[in-house]
Design a protein around this motif. Structure first.
Motif, PDB file in Angstrom:
ATOM      1  N   GLY A  39       0.822  -1.212   0.000  1.00  0.00           N
ATOM      2  CA  GLY A  39       0.000   0.000   0.000  1.00  0.00           C
ATOM      3  C   GLY A  39       0.850   1.254   0.000  1.00  0.00           C
ATOM      4  O   GLY A  39       0.584   2.209  -0.734  1.00  0.00           O
ATOM      5  N   TRP A  40       1.906   1.229   0.809  1.00  0.00           N
ATOM      6  CA  TRP A  40       2.802   2.390   0.879  1.00  0.00           C
ATOM      7  C   TRP A  40       3.506   2.588  -0.467  1.00  0.00           C
ATOM      8  O   TRP A  40       3.585   3.705  -0.987  1.00  0.00           O
ATOM      9  N   ILE A  41       3.978   1.472  -1.052  1.00  0.00           N
ATOM     10  CA  ILE A  41       4.672   1.578  -2.343  1.00  0.00           C
ATOM     11  C   ILE A  41       3.713   2.087  -3.418  1.00  0.00           C
ATOM     12  O   ILE A  41       4.065   2.954  -4.225  1.00  0.00           O
ATOM     13  N   ALA A  42       2.479   1.556  -3.419  1.00  0.00           N
ATOM     14  CA  ALA A  42       1.498   1.996  -4.419  1.00  0.00           C
ATOM     15  C   ALA A  42       1.279   3.501  -4.323  1.00  0.00           C
ATOM     16  O   ALA A  42       1.244   4.208  -5.338  1.00  0.00           O
ATOM     17  N   TYR A  79       6.524   8.505 -29.262  1.00  0.00           N
ATOM     18  CA  TYR A  79       7.366   8.557 -28.058  1.00  0.00           C
ATOM     19  C   TYR A  79       6.483   8.703 -26.814  1.00  0.00           C
ATOM     20  O   TYR A  79       6.708   8.064 -25.781  1.00  0.00           O
ATOM     21  N   LEU A  80       5.493   9.568 -26.925  1.00  0.00           N
ATOM     22  CA  LEU A  80       4.632   9.821 -25.758  1.00  0.00           C
ATOM     23  C   LEU A  80       3.769   8.599 -25.420  1.00  0.00           C
ATOM     24  O   LEU A  80       3.518   8.307 -24.251  1.00  0.00           O
ATOM     25  N   GLU A  81       3.336   7.901 -26.467  1.00  0.00           N
ATOM     26  CA  GLU A  81       2.546   6.686 -26.217  1.00  0.00           C
ATOM     27  C   GLU A  81       3.397   5.641 -25.499  1.00  0.00           C
ATOM     28  O   GLU A  81       2.912   4.888 -24.653  1.00  0.00           O
ATOM     29  N   ALA A  82       4.698   5.603 -25.844  1.00  0.00           N
ATOM     30  CA  ALA A  82       5.597   4.655 -25.161  1.00  0.00           C
ATOM     31  C   ALA A  82       5.709   5.021 -23.682  1.00  0.00           C
ATOM     32  O   ALA A  82       5.650   4.143 -22.805  1.00  0.00           O
ATOM     33  N   ILE A  83       5.847   6.306 -23.393  1.00  0.00           N
ATOM     34  CA  ILE A  83       5.901   6.747 -21.981  1.00  0.00           C
ATOM     35  C   ILE A  83       4.612   6.340 -21.270  1.00  0.00           C
ATOM     36  O   ILE A  83       4.622   5.776 -20.173  1.00  0.00           O
ATOM     37  N   GLN A  84       3.503   6.612 -21.928  1.00  0.00           N
ATOM     38  CA  GLN A  84       2.191   6.319 -21.341  1.00  0.00           C
ATOM     39  C   GLN A  84       2.028   4.819 -21.087  1.00  0.00           C
ATOM     40  O   GLN A  84       1.570   4.395 -20.034  1.00  0.00           O
ATOM     41  N   SER A  85       2.441   4.034 -22.068  1.00  0.00           N
ATOM     42  CA  SER A  85       2.274   2.593 -21.938  1.00  0.00           C
ATOM     43  C   SER A  85       3.129   2.036 -20.792  1.00  0.00           C
ATOM     44  O   SER A  85       2.697   1.149 -20.051  1.00  0.00           O
ATOM     45  N   ARG A  92       0.018  -1.089 -13.174  1.00  0.00           N
ATOM     46  CA  ARG A  92      -0.548  -2.448 -13.090  1.00  0.00           C
ATOM     47  C   ARG A  92       0.235  -3.283 -12.082  1.00  0.00           C
ATOM     48  O   ARG A  92      -0.325  -4.070 -11.332  1.00  0.00           O
ATOM     49  N   ILE A  93       1.565  -3.090 -12.066  1.00  0.00           N
ATOM     50  CA  ILE A  93       2.399  -3.867 -11.132  1.00  0.00           C
ATOM     51  C   ILE A  93       2.035  -3.515  -9.682  1.00  0.00           C
ATOM     52  O   ILE A  93       1.868  -4.401  -8.843  1.00  0.00           O
ATOM     53  N   THR A  94       1.893  -2.222  -9.396  1.00  0.00           N
ATOM     54  CA  THR A  94       1.524  -1.849  -8.020  1.00  0.00           C
ATOM     55  C   THR A  94       0.119  -2.376  -7.689  1.00  0.00           C
ATOM     56  O   THR A  94      -0.145  -2.805  -6.574  1.00  0.00           O
ATOM     57  N   GLY A  95      -0.761  -2.349  -8.686  1.00  0.00           N
ATOM     58  CA  GLY A  95      -2.117  -2.867  -8.465  1.00  0.00           C
ATOM     59  C   GLY A  95      -2.100  -4.356  -8.174  1.00  0.00           C
ATOM     60  O   GLY A  95      -2.801  -4.840  -7.286  1.00  0.00           O
ATOM     61  N   GLU A  96      -1.264  -5.104  -8.912  1.00  0.00           N
ATOM     62  CA  GLU A  96      -1.177  -6.549  -8.686  1.00  0.00           C
ATOM     63  C   GLU A  96      -0.603  -6.840  -7.301  1.00  0.00           C
ATOM     64  O   GLU A  96      -1.051  -7.763  -6.615  1.00  0.00           O
TER      65      GLU A  96
END
Lengths: 265, 129
Positions: A39-42, A79-85, A92-96
Protein backbone atom coordinates in the motif's frame (compact mmCIF):
# COMPACT_ATOMS: atom_id res chain seq x y z
CA UNK A 1 -13.91 -42.24 -0.67
CA UNK A 2 -12.90 -40.20 2.31
CA UNK A 3 -10.40 -37.59 3.30
CA UNK A 4 -7.49 -39.19 5.06
CA UNK A 5 -6.09 -37.63 8.20
CA UNK A 6 -9.53 -36.80 9.52
CA UNK A 7 -10.63 -40.24 10.61
CA UNK A 8 -11.52 -40.94 14.19
CA UNK A 9 -8.51 -41.95 16.21
CA UNK A 10 -6.15 -40.22 13.82
CA UNK A 11 -6.69 -36.68 15.03
CA UNK A 12 -3.36 -34.88 15.51
CA UNK A 13 -2.31 -34.22 19.06
CA UNK A 14 -2.50 -30.71 20.57
CA UNK A 15 1.29 -30.65 20.67
CA UNK A 16 1.34 -30.96 16.88
CA UNK A 17 -1.53 -28.51 16.29
CA UNK A 18 0.08 -25.61 18.10
CA UNK A 19 3.07 -25.12 15.81
CA UNK A 20 0.73 -25.27 12.80
CA UNK A 21 -1.55 -22.59 14.28
CA UNK A 22 1.48 -20.48 15.09
CA UNK A 23 2.78 -21.02 11.57
CA UNK A 24 -0.52 -19.77 10.12
CA UNK A 25 -0.54 -16.76 12.45
CA UNK A 26 3.01 -15.86 11.47
CA UNK A 27 2.12 -16.18 7.78
CA UNK A 28 -0.96 -13.96 8.30
CA UNK A 29 1.12 -11.34 10.12
CA UNK A 30 3.73 -11.40 7.37
CA UNK A 31 1.03 -11.03 4.74
CA UNK A 32 -0.43 -8.07 6.61
CA UNK A 33 3.04 -6.48 6.76
CA UNK A 34 3.52 -7.15 3.04
CA UNK A 35 0.09 -5.58 2.41
CA UNK A 36 1.05 -2.43 4.32
CA UNK A 37 4.30 -2.25 2.37
CA UNK A 38 2.46 -2.76 -0.94
CA UNK A 39 0.00 0.00 0.00
CA UNK A 40 2.80 2.39 0.88
CA UNK A 41 4.67 1.58 -2.34
CA UNK A 42 1.50 2.00 -4.42
CA UNK A 43 0.92 5.41 -2.89
CA UNK A 44 4.53 6.49 -3.35
CA UNK A 45 4.79 5.19 -6.92
CA UNK A 46 1.35 6.07 -8.30
CA UNK A 47 1.67 9.76 -7.41
CA UNK A 48 4.79 10.40 -9.51
CA UNK A 49 3.42 8.04 -12.17
CA UNK A 50 0.37 10.29 -12.31
CA UNK A 51 2.63 13.28 -12.88
CA UNK A 52 4.64 11.50 -15.60
CA UNK A 53 1.53 10.24 -17.34
CA UNK A 54 -0.27 13.59 -16.97
CA UNK A 55 2.63 15.54 -18.46
CA UNK A 56 2.91 13.08 -21.35
CA UNK A 57 -0.81 13.51 -22.06
CA UNK A 58 -0.57 17.30 -21.82
CA UNK A 59 2.35 17.33 -24.24
CA UNK A 60 0.42 15.08 -26.65
CA UNK A 61 -2.46 17.56 -26.57
CA UNK A 62 -0.10 20.49 -27.26
CA UNK A 63 1.62 18.67 -30.11
CA UNK A 64 -1.69 17.77 -31.73
CA UNK A 65 -2.60 21.46 -31.57
CA UNK A 66 0.76 22.91 -32.64
CA UNK A 67 2.45 20.45 -35.04
CA UNK A 68 1.13 20.71 -38.57
CA UNK A 69 3.22 18.01 -40.26
CA UNK A 70 1.42 14.67 -39.75
CA UNK A 71 4.58 12.54 -40.12
CA UNK A 72 6.43 14.54 -37.49
CA UNK A 73 3.37 14.49 -35.25
CA UNK A 74 3.08 10.70 -35.54
CA UNK A 75 6.72 10.22 -34.50
CA UNK A 76 6.40 12.56 -31.51
CA UNK A 77 3.14 10.99 -30.38
CA UNK A 78 4.78 7.56 -30.66
CA UNK A 79 7.37 8.56 -28.06
CA UNK A 80 4.63 9.82 -25.76
CA UNK A 81 2.55 6.69 -26.22
CA UNK A 82 5.60 4.66 -25.16
CA UNK A 83 5.90 6.75 -21.98
CA UNK A 84 2.19 6.32 -21.34
CA UNK A 85 2.27 2.59 -21.94
CA UNK A 86 5.18 2.09 -19.52
CA UNK A 87 3.57 4.18 -16.80
CA UNK A 88 0.42 2.08 -17.15
CA UNK A 89 2.56 -1.04 -16.82
CA UNK A 90 4.09 0.26 -13.59
CA UNK A 91 0.62 1.09 -12.26
CA UNK A 92 -0.55 -2.45 -13.09
CA UNK A 93 2.40 -3.87 -11.13
CA UNK A 94 1.52 -1.85 -8.02
CA UNK A 95 -2.12 -2.87 -8.46
CA UNK A 96 -1.18 -6.55 -8.69
CA UNK A 97 0.99 -6.25 -5.57
CA UNK A 98 -2.00 -4.82 -3.72
CA UNK A 99 -4.34 -7.51 -5.00
CA UNK A 100 -1.92 -10.22 -3.95
CA UNK A 101 -1.32 -8.88 -0.46
CA UNK A 102 -4.71 -7.37 0.41
CA UNK A 103 -7.46 -9.60 -0.88
CA UNK A 104 -10.17 -7.58 0.87
CA UNK A 105 -13.21 -9.26 2.40
CA UNK A 106 -15.10 -12.27 1.05
CA UNK A 107 -18.71 -12.17 -0.10
CA UNK A 108 -19.94 -15.28 1.68
CA UNK A 109 -22.72 -17.12 -0.13
CA UNK A 110 -24.00 -20.65 -0.70
CA UNK A 111 -21.45 -22.10 -3.13
CA UNK A 112 -20.86 -25.41 -4.88
CA UNK A 113 -17.21 -26.13 -4.05
CA UNK A 114 -16.82 -28.80 -6.71
CA UNK A 115 -17.91 -26.36 -9.43
CA UNK A 116 -15.32 -23.83 -8.29
CA UNK A 117 -12.60 -26.51 -8.23
CA UNK A 118 -13.58 -27.76 -11.68
CA UNK A 119 -13.43 -24.22 -13.03
CA UNK A 120 -9.96 -23.79 -11.50
CA UNK A 121 -8.88 -27.13 -12.98
CA UNK A 122 -9.95 -25.98 -16.45
CA UNK A 123 -7.92 -22.77 -16.04
CA UNK A 124 -4.87 -24.76 -14.95
CA UNK A 125 -5.25 -27.22 -17.83
CA UNK A 126 -5.23 -24.22 -20.18
CA UNK A 127 -2.09 -22.79 -18.55
CA UNK A 128 -0.39 -26.21 -18.29
CA UNK A 129 -1.60 -28.28 -21.28
CA UNK A 130 0.39 -31.36 -20.15
CA UNK A 131 -1.16 -31.40 -16.68
CA UNK A 132 -3.22 -34.45 -15.69
CA UNK A 133 -5.75 -33.37 -13.08
CA UNK A 134 -7.89 -36.29 -11.88
CA UNK A 135 -11.00 -35.12 -10.06
CA UNK A 136 -12.94 -37.44 -7.76
CA UNK A 137 -16.07 -36.47 -5.82
CA UNK A 138 -17.70 -38.21 -2.89
CA UNK A 139 -20.76 -38.81 -5.04
CA UNK A 140 -22.52 -41.38 -2.91
CA UNK A 141 -24.08 -38.78 -0.66
CA UNK A 142 -23.39 -35.75 -2.80
CA UNK A 143 -21.35 -32.68 -1.96
CA UNK A 144 -23.33 -30.10 0.02
CA UNK A 145 -22.79 -26.39 -0.58
CA UNK A 146 -20.28 -24.45 1.46
CA UNK A 147 -20.38 -20.95 2.87
CA UNK A 148 -17.73 -19.16 0.83
CA UNK A 149 -16.87 -16.56 -1.77
CA UNK A 150 -17.19 -18.24 -5.18
CA UNK A 151 -14.37 -16.27 -6.85
CA UNK A 152 -12.09 -16.76 -3.87
CA UNK A 153 -12.69 -20.51 -3.91
CA UNK A 154 -11.71 -20.67 -7.56
CA UNK A 155 -8.64 -18.55 -6.87
CA UNK A 156 -7.51 -20.74 -3.95
CA UNK A 157 -8.02 -23.92 -5.98
CA UNK A 158 -6.26 -22.36 -8.95
CA UNK A 159 -3.20 -21.37 -6.91
CA UNK A 160 -2.81 -24.84 -5.38
CA UNK A 161 -3.48 -26.67 -8.63
CA UNK A 162 -1.16 -24.47 -10.67
CA UNK A 163 1.63 -25.01 -8.13
CA UNK A 164 1.01 -28.75 -8.42
CA UNK A 165 0.95 -28.60 -12.23
CA UNK A 166 4.20 -26.62 -12.33
CA UNK A 167 6.09 -29.39 -10.51
CA UNK A 168 4.23 -32.45 -11.79
CA UNK A 169 4.78 -32.13 -15.57
CA UNK A 170 2.61 -34.94 -16.99
CA UNK A 171 2.38 -36.91 -13.74
CA UNK A 172 -1.12 -37.14 -12.25
CA UNK A 173 -2.54 -34.62 -9.79
CA UNK A 174 -5.38 -36.07 -7.77
CA UNK A 175 -8.22 -33.94 -6.41
CA UNK A 176 -10.61 -35.48 -3.89
CA UNK A 177 -13.62 -33.61 -2.57
CA UNK A 178 -15.67 -34.90 0.31
CA UNK A 179 -17.99 -33.59 3.00
CA UNK A 180 -17.66 -33.85 6.76
CA UNK A 181 -20.12 -32.95 9.50
CA UNK A 182 -19.24 -29.31 9.47
CA UNK A 183 -17.15 -28.74 6.38
CA UNK A 184 -16.28 -29.78 2.84
CA UNK A 185 -12.69 -30.70 2.19
CA UNK A 186 -10.70 -30.69 -0.99
CA UNK A 187 -7.42 -32.63 -1.04
CA UNK A 188 -5.00 -31.89 -3.86
CA UNK A 189 -2.05 -34.30 -4.13
CA UNK A 190 0.72 -33.85 -6.65
CA UNK A 191 3.42 -36.20 -7.86
CA UNK A 192 6.18 -33.66 -7.90
CA UNK A 193 9.53 -33.83 -6.13
CA UNK A 194 7.90 -32.89 -2.81
CA UNK A 195 8.83 -30.24 -0.28
CA UNK A 196 11.91 -30.59 1.91
CA UNK A 197 11.15 -30.84 5.61
CA UNK A 198 12.98 -27.61 6.44
CA UNK A 199 11.11 -25.77 3.67
CA UNK A 200 7.63 -26.97 4.70
CA UNK A 201 7.11 -24.33 7.45
CA UNK A 202 7.82 -21.58 4.93
CA UNK A 203 5.51 -22.53 2.05
CA UNK A 204 2.87 -19.99 3.12
CA UNK A 205 5.38 -17.18 3.69
CA UNK A 206 5.01 -14.12 1.42
CA UNK A 207 7.47 -14.00 -1.48
CA UNK A 208 8.77 -17.48 -0.71
CA UNK A 209 9.04 -19.98 -3.54
CA UNK A 210 11.36 -22.79 -4.54
CA UNK A 211 10.66 -21.97 -8.20
CA UNK A 212 12.58 -19.11 -9.79
CA UNK A 213 9.70 -18.02 -12.02
CA UNK A 214 7.13 -17.85 -9.18
CA UNK A 215 6.30 -14.75 -7.14
CA UNK A 216 5.77 -16.72 -3.97
CA UNK A 217 2.45 -15.07 -3.13
CA UNK A 218 -0.12 -17.57 -4.38
CA UNK A 219 -0.13 -19.87 -1.34
CA UNK A 220 0.18 -16.94 1.08
CA UNK A 221 -2.94 -15.31 -0.30
CA UNK A 222 -4.70 -18.68 -0.57
CA UNK A 223 -4.17 -19.26 3.16
CA UNK A 224 -5.40 -15.76 4.00
CA UNK A 225 -8.48 -16.10 1.77
CA UNK A 226 -9.29 -19.52 3.20
CA UNK A 227 -9.02 -18.24 6.78
CA UNK A 228 -11.18 -15.21 5.99
CA UNK A 229 -13.83 -17.58 4.65
CA UNK A 230 -13.73 -19.48 7.95
CA UNK A 231 -11.83 -22.42 6.51
CA UNK A 232 -8.41 -23.97 6.91
CA UNK A 233 -5.55 -24.87 4.62
CA UNK A 234 -2.69 -27.23 5.42
CA UNK A 235 0.09 -28.97 3.57
CA UNK A 236 1.69 -32.36 4.19
CA UNK A 237 4.62 -34.18 2.63
CA UNK A 238 3.84 -37.52 1.05
CA UNK A 239 6.15 -40.40 1.94
CA UNK A 240 6.25 -41.51 -1.67
CA UNK A 241 7.11 -37.99 -2.88
CA UNK A 242 4.99 -35.00 -3.75
CA UNK A 243 2.74 -33.23 -1.30
CA UNK A 244 -0.90 -32.88 -0.37
CA UNK A 245 -2.79 -29.66 0.29
CA UNK A 246 -6.05 -29.98 2.20
CA UNK A 247 -8.45 -27.06 2.26
CA UNK A 248 -11.63 -27.18 4.34
CA UNK A 249 -14.57 -24.81 4.05
CA UNK A 250 -17.57 -24.58 6.40
CA UNK A 251 -20.85 -26.08 5.28
CA UNK A 252 -23.70 -23.75 4.39
CA UNK A 253 -26.04 -25.84 6.53
CA UNK A 254 -25.77 -28.84 8.83
CA UNK A 255 -25.13 -32.37 7.64
CA UNK A 256 -26.43 -35.61 9.11
CA UNK A 257 -23.35 -37.79 8.70
CA UNK A 258 -19.63 -37.57 8.12
CA UNK A 259 -17.88 -38.93 5.04
CA UNK A 260 -15.00 -40.08 7.22
CA UNK A 261 -17.25 -42.67 8.89
CA UNK A 262 -17.29 -44.99 5.94
CA UNK A 263 -14.23 -44.02 3.96
CA UNK A 264 -11.20 -46.15 3.40
CA UNK A 265 -8.76 -43.30 3.58
CA UNK B 1 -19.35 32.52 -15.34
CA UNK B 2 -16.04 30.65 -15.09
CA UNK B 3 -16.27 27.62 -12.83
CA UNK B 4 -14.00 27.77 -9.79
CA UNK B 5 -12.07 24.57 -9.06
CA UNK B 6 -10.01 23.74 -5.99
CA UNK B 7 -7.26 21.14 -6.46
CA UNK B 8 -5.71 19.69 -3.29
CA UNK B 9 -2.77 17.29 -3.61
CA UNK B 10 0.63 17.17 -1.92
CA UNK B 11 2.24 15.97 -5.17
CA UNK B 12 3.26 19.20 -6.90
CA UNK B 13 3.95 17.36 -10.17
CA UNK B 14 0.28 16.38 -10.26
CA UNK B 15 -1.20 19.72 -9.25
CA UNK B 16 0.88 21.35 -12.04
CA UNK B 17 -0.63 18.94 -14.55
CA UNK B 18 -4.19 19.42 -13.28
CA UNK B 19 -3.89 23.22 -13.14
CA UNK B 20 -2.52 23.27 -16.69
CA UNK B 21 -5.26 20.94 -17.94
CA UNK B 22 -8.16 22.66 -16.20
CA UNK B 23 -7.04 26.18 -17.10
CA UNK B 24 -6.70 25.13 -20.75
CA UNK B 25 -10.30 23.89 -20.51
CA UNK B 26 -11.42 27.32 -19.29
CA UNK B 27 -11.73 26.72 -15.55
CA UNK B 28 -10.27 28.95 -12.85
CA UNK B 29 -8.05 26.87 -10.60
CA UNK B 30 -6.76 27.27 -7.06
CA UNK B 31 -4.13 24.80 -5.85
CA UNK B 32 -3.32 23.72 -2.29
CA UNK B 33 -0.74 21.19 -1.17
CA UNK B 34 -1.98 20.61 2.39
CA UNK B 35 -5.24 20.43 4.32
CA UNK B 36 -4.67 23.58 6.37
CA UNK B 37 -4.32 25.88 3.37
CA UNK B 38 -7.24 24.09 1.69
CA UNK B 39 -9.48 24.86 4.70
CA UNK B 40 -8.42 28.52 4.51
CA UNK B 41 -9.25 28.64 0.78
CA UNK B 42 -12.63 27.01 1.37
CA UNK B 43 -13.43 29.51 4.12
CA UNK B 44 -12.47 32.46 1.92
CA UNK B 45 -13.93 31.52 -1.46
CA UNK B 46 -16.80 29.61 -3.01
CA UNK B 47 -15.78 26.71 -5.25
CA UNK B 48 -17.94 24.88 -7.77
CA UNK B 49 -15.87 21.73 -7.44
CA UNK B 50 -12.96 20.37 -5.40
CA UNK B 51 -10.56 17.63 -6.47
CA UNK B 52 -9.11 16.09 -3.31
CA UNK B 53 -6.26 13.64 -2.92
CA UNK B 54 -7.05 11.16 -0.13
CA UNK B 55 -3.58 11.11 1.44
CA UNK B 56 -2.05 14.47 2.28
CA UNK B 57 1.31 14.20 4.08
CA UNK B 58 0.69 10.50 4.78
CA UNK B 59 -2.66 10.97 6.53
CA UNK B 60 -6.15 10.61 5.02
CA UNK B 61 -6.76 14.35 5.45
CA UNK B 62 -8.38 14.52 1.99
CA UNK B 63 -11.34 12.51 3.31
CA UNK B 64 -11.68 14.91 6.28
CA UNK B 65 -11.72 17.78 3.79
CA UNK B 66 -14.43 15.96 1.81
CA UNK B 67 -16.55 15.65 4.96
CA UNK B 68 -16.02 19.35 5.72
CA UNK B 69 -17.22 20.26 2.23
CA UNK B 70 -20.27 17.97 2.48
CA UNK B 71 -21.24 19.66 5.75
CA UNK B 72 -20.35 23.29 5.15
CA UNK B 73 -20.16 23.73 1.36
CA UNK B 74 -22.87 21.48 -0.05
CA UNK B 75 -22.87 23.22 -3.43
CA UNK B 76 -19.23 22.30 -4.05
CA UNK B 77 -18.92 19.05 -6.02
CA UNK B 78 -16.27 16.69 -4.66
CA UNK B 79 -14.04 14.37 -6.67
CA UNK B 80 -11.69 12.06 -4.76
CA UNK B 81 -8.25 11.21 -6.17
CA UNK B 82 -6.03 8.42 -4.90
CA UNK B 83 -2.76 6.70 -5.64
CA UNK B 84 -3.87 4.05 -3.22
CA UNK B 85 -6.50 4.17 -0.52
CA UNK B 86 -8.65 1.83 1.48
CA UNK B 87 -11.60 1.28 -0.86
CA UNK B 88 -13.99 1.19 2.09
CA UNK B 89 -13.00 4.78 2.96
CA UNK B 90 -13.37 5.89 -0.64
CA UNK B 91 -16.73 4.13 -1.00
CA UNK B 92 -17.91 5.85 2.18
CA UNK B 93 -16.86 9.24 0.78
CA UNK B 94 -18.77 8.47 -2.42
CA UNK B 95 -21.87 7.41 -0.51
CA UNK B 96 -21.62 10.64 1.52
CA UNK B 97 -21.69 12.74 -1.62
CA UNK B 98 -18.44 12.56 -3.60
CA UNK B 99 -19.16 12.20 -7.32
CA UNK B 100 -16.46 9.73 -8.11
CA UNK B 101 -12.99 8.49 -7.28
CA UNK B 102 -10.20 8.80 -9.82
CA UNK B 103 -7.26 6.40 -9.51
CA UNK B 104 -3.76 7.66 -10.22
CA UNK B 105 -2.24 7.60 -12.75
CA UNK B 106 -5.31 8.91 -14.56
CA UNK B 107 -6.44 9.63 -18.07
CA UNK B 108 -6.92 13.39 -18.55
CA UNK B 109 -10.09 12.87 -20.60
CA UNK B 110 -11.54 10.97 -17.64
CA UNK B 111 -10.68 13.87 -15.34
CA UNK B 112 -12.52 16.35 -17.57
CA UNK B 113 -15.54 14.03 -17.86
CA UNK B 114 -15.72 13.56 -14.06
CA UNK B 115 -15.43 17.29 -13.48
CA UNK B 116 -18.08 18.11 -16.10
CA UNK B 117 -20.40 15.61 -14.46
CA UNK B 118 -19.80 17.07 -11.00
CA UNK B 119 -20.42 20.61 -12.22
CA UNK B 120 -23.49 19.72 -14.27
CA UNK B 121 -25.05 17.68 -11.45
CA UNK B 122 -24.41 20.42 -8.94
CA UNK B 123 -25.82 23.07 -11.27
CA UNK B 124 -28.97 20.95 -11.72
CA UNK B 125 -29.44 20.52 -7.97
CA UNK B 126 -28.86 24.24 -7.43
CA UNK B 127 -31.63 24.91 -9.95
CA UNK B 128 -33.98 22.54 -8.13
CA UNK B 129 -33.30 24.33 -4.86
Amino acid sequence: MSCSGTKRGRKPSKAKEKPKAEMETVAAERLEAAGRLAGWIAHQINNPLGAISGNAQLLARRLQRDIGDPDTLRVYLGYLEAIQSHTERCARITGEALNFTRPGDPELRKVDLSEAVMEAADLVRYAYPNSRIMLALDNERGIPEVKADREWLTRVAFEILSNAAAVSEDRPISVHICAGLSDVRVRISDSGPGIAEDVLPRVFDPFFSTRDEARGMGLTVSLEMTRKMGGSLKVERKKEGGCTFTAAFPLWGQRASDCTDSGSG
Amino acid sequence: MTAQILVVDDEKGLTDVLADLLESEGYEVDVCHDAVSAREKLAAKRFDAAMLDVFLSNSPAGLDLANLIFAEHPTTGVIIMTGYADRADVNLACSNGAFTCIDKPFNLDDVIKALDLALTTNADSDGEN
